[in-house]
Write a protein that holds these residues in place. Structure first.
Motif, PDB file in Angstrom:
ATOM      1  N   ILE A   1      76.868  37.723  84.587  1.00  0.00           N
ATOM      2  CA  ILE A   1      75.870  38.676  84.103  1.00  0.00           C
ATOM      3  C   ILE A   1      75.335  38.174  82.765  1.00  0.00           C
ATOM      4  CG2 ILE A   1      75.469  41.031  83.305  1.00  0.00           C
ATOM      5  CD1 ILE A   1      77.606  41.917  85.299  1.00  0.00           C
ATOM      6  N   THR A   2      74.000  38.109  82.656  1.00  0.00           N
ATOM      7  CA  THR A   2      73.358  37.654  81.430  1.00  0.00           C
ATOM      8  C   THR A   2      72.736  38.849  80.724  1.00  0.00           C
ATOM      9  OG1 THR A   2      72.908  35.501  82.403  1.00  0.00           O
ATOM     10  CG2 THR A   2      71.618  36.103  80.463  1.00  0.00           C
ATOM     11  N   ILE A   3      73.030  38.973  79.423  1.00  0.00           N
ATOM     12  CA  ILE A   3      72.508  40.076  78.609  1.00  0.00           C
ATOM     13  C   ILE A   3      71.709  39.480  77.454  1.00  0.00           C
ATOM     14  CG2 ILE A   3      73.151  41.953  77.049  1.00  0.00           C
ATOM     15  CD1 ILE A   3      75.507  42.521  78.800  1.00  0.00           C
TER      16      ILE A   3
ATOM     17  N   SER B   1      67.678  43.227  78.192  1.00  0.00           N
ATOM     18  CA  SER B   1      67.357  42.612  79.477  1.00  0.00           C
ATOM     19  C   SER B   1      68.667  42.181  80.119  1.00  0.00           C
ATOM     20  CB  SER B   1      66.443  41.404  79.265  1.00  0.00           C
ATOM     21  OG  SER B   1      66.219  40.750  80.484  1.00  0.00           O
ATOM     22  N   LEU B   2      68.851  42.547  81.377  1.00  0.00           N
ATOM     23  CA  LEU B   2      70.096  42.266  82.078  1.00  0.00           C
ATOM     24  C   LEU B   2      69.780  41.614  83.409  1.00  0.00           C
ATOM     25  CD1 LEU B   2      73.199  43.186  81.707  1.00  0.00           C
ATOM     26  CD2 LEU B   2      72.618  44.849  83.442  1.00  0.00           C
ATOM     27  N   SER B   3      70.470  40.523  83.728  1.00  0.00           N
ATOM     28  CA  SER B   3      70.289  39.885  85.030  1.00  0.00           C
ATOM     29  C   SER B   3      71.614  39.313  85.486  1.00  0.00           C
ATOM     30  CB  SER B   3      69.231  38.781  84.949  1.00  0.00           C
ATOM     31  OG  SER B   3      69.639  37.770  84.046  1.00  0.00           O
ATOM     32  N   SER B   4      71.717  39.076  86.781  1.00  0.00           N
ATOM     33  CA  SER B   4      72.923  38.468  87.333  1.00  0.00           C
ATOM     34  C   SER B   4      72.506  37.422  88.349  1.00  0.00           C
ATOM     35  CB  SER B   4      73.811  39.530  87.994  1.00  0.00           C
ATOM     36  OG  SER B   4      73.227  39.990  89.186  1.00  0.00           O
TER      37      SER B   4
ATOM     38  N   TYR C   1      67.588  47.653  80.445  1.00  0.00           N
ATOM     39  CA  TYR C   1      68.497  48.785  80.339  1.00  0.00           C
ATOM     40  C   TYR C   1      68.592  49.156  78.868  1.00  0.00           C
ATOM     41  CZ  TYR C   1      70.124  47.924  85.096  1.00  0.00           C
ATOM     42  OH  TYR C   1      70.187  47.777  86.447  1.00  0.00           O
ATOM     43  N   VAL C   2      68.790  50.440  78.608  1.00  0.00           N
ATOM     44  CA  VAL C   2      69.012  50.900  77.240  1.00  0.00           C
ATOM     45  C   VAL C   2      70.504  51.202  77.115  1.00  0.00           C
ATOM     46  CG1 VAL C   2      68.542  52.694  75.541  1.00  0.00           C
ATOM     47  CG2 VAL C   2      66.695  51.829  76.986  1.00  0.00           C
ATOM     48  N   PHE C   3      71.139  50.539  76.146  1.00  0.00           N
ATOM     49  CA  PHE C   3      72.554  50.766  75.877  1.00  0.00           C
ATOM     50  C   PHE C   3      72.680  51.535  74.574  1.00  0.00           C
ATOM     51  CE2 PHE C   3      72.728  47.137  78.718  1.00  0.00           C
ATOM     52  CZ  PHE C   3      73.791  47.454  79.541  1.00  0.00           C
ATOM     53  N   ALA C   4      73.472  52.615  74.609  1.00  0.00           N
ATOM     54  CA  ALA C   4      73.769  53.396  73.409  1.00  0.00           C
ATOM     55  C   ALA C   4      75.204  53.100  73.011  1.00  0.00           C
ATOM     56  CB  ALA C   4      73.586  54.886  73.683  1.00  0.00           C
TER      57      ALA C   4
ATOM     58  N   LYS D   1      77.196  52.176  84.129  1.00  0.00           N
ATOM     59  CA  LYS D   1      77.694  51.606  85.382  1.00  0.00           C
ATOM     60  C   LYS D   1      76.524  50.985  86.122  1.00  0.00           C
ATOM     61  CE  LYS D   1      81.021  52.268  88.919  1.00  0.00           C
ATOM     62  NZ  LYS D   1      81.903  51.152  88.781  1.00  0.00           N
ATOM     63  N   ILE D   2      76.643  49.691  86.406  1.00  0.00           N
ATOM     64  CA  ILE D   2      75.608  48.965  87.139  1.00  0.00           C
ATOM     65  C   ILE D   2      76.307  48.295  88.316  1.00  0.00           C
ATOM     66  CG2 ILE D   2      73.857  47.160  87.009  1.00  0.00           C
ATOM     67  CD1 ILE D   2      73.873  47.688  83.908  1.00  0.00           C
ATOM     68  N   GLY D   3      76.113  48.879  89.487  1.00  0.00           N
ATOM     69  CA  GLY D   3      76.824  48.386  90.666  1.00  0.00           C
ATOM     70  C   GLY D   3      78.316  48.594  90.487  1.00  0.00           C
TER      71      GLY D   3
END
Length: 191
Positions: free
Chosen positions: A108-110, A138-141, A149-152, A158-160
Motif C-alpha cells: 500500500i502506497t500513501i 492519496s492511497l493506492s495498492s 482519503y482523509v485521515f484524522a 478500514k479499507i478492504g
C-alpha cells in the motif's frame, strides 16, 4: 433581624461542609475496587517541563493525557474481555512520511497531499479541547488505482481488509509559530 442571622448561619455551614468535603476528597484517595477503575497514576514532572492538560479519547472510551518530558499522549489501554484473555494482537506496521513523499508498506502506497485541519492544542497552552489533524492523502495498492482519503489523527479507516490510522503528527504545535508544510511528518499504522 433574626431571619438574616439564620440565613447567614446556614450559608456559612453549607460553605464549611463543601470545603471539608473537598479536603477529604483530596487527602483520601478513592480505592480502585470501589470505583471499578484503574488506580490513579502519578507523573513526576522534570524541572521546567509542564504539559497541557488536554486529553485524547481512546477506542475503549477512556482518555489519556500528555506525559512529560516530550508531552506526547500516553498509550491507550489494551482492552481486556471481562473474565477472559486479552484479544489476539494484530501485527501492526508503522511508517513515517512527509508531504508529497510516498511510502509503501505491505503493498500500500500513501502520499500525504494537503492539511485540511490542524487544530491541535499548542504545547504550553491550556485548551478546552485537544484538537485534531486531518490530512488529505492519496492511497493506492498493487490491486487498486489511486484514491484520495482523509485521515484524522487517532481515527482508524478500514479499507478492504486493512485498517490504516494516522497515529502521530510531528512536530507538535507551538504557540505563536506557524508550521511550514515541509516540516510536517505523519506516522501511519497499518493493521
Amino acid at each position: 433581624m433574626k431571619s438574616r442571622s439564620t440565613t447567614s448561619l446556614i450559608v456559612t455551614l453549607v460553605v464549611l461542609v463543601v470545603v471539608v468535603g473537598i479536603i477529604i476528597a483530596i487527602v483520601r484517595p478513592s480505592s480502585p475496587a470501589s470505583t471499578g477503575s484503574n488506580p490513579p497514576v502519578s507523573t513526576i514532572v522534570p524541572s521546567g517541563v509542564a504539559c497541557t492538560m488536554d486529553a485524547k479519547a481512546c477506542p475503549d472510551g477512556s482518555y489519556v493525557g500528555r506525559i512529560p518530558p516530550t508531552c506526547q499522549f500516553a498509550a491507550c489501554p489494551t482492552p481486556v474481555v471481562p473474565g477472559g484473555t486479552p484479544p489476539a494482537t494484530v501485527a501492526t506496521t508503522t511508517f513515517e512520511t512527509g508531504f508529497n513523499q510516498s511510502v509503501t508498506s505491505n503493498g500500500i502506497t500513501i502520499i500525504p497531499k494537503a492539511i485540511i485541519e490542524d487544530s491541535r492544542c499548542p504545547i504550553g497552552v491550556q485548551c478546552i479541547q485537544a484538537g485534531t489533524v486531518r490530512v488529505n492523502t492519496s492511497l493506492s495498492s498493487l490491486t487498486t488505482a489511486s484514491a484520495d482519503y482523509v485521515f484524522a489523527l487517532g481515527k482508524p479507516v478500514k479499507i478492504g481488509a486493512v485498517t490504516i490510522e494516522l497515529v502521530r503528527v510531528a512536530p507538535d504545535k507551538r504557540s505563536g509559530q506557524t508550521l511550514a508544510t515541509s516540516e510536517y511528518k505523519f506516522t501511519f499504522a497499518l493493521r
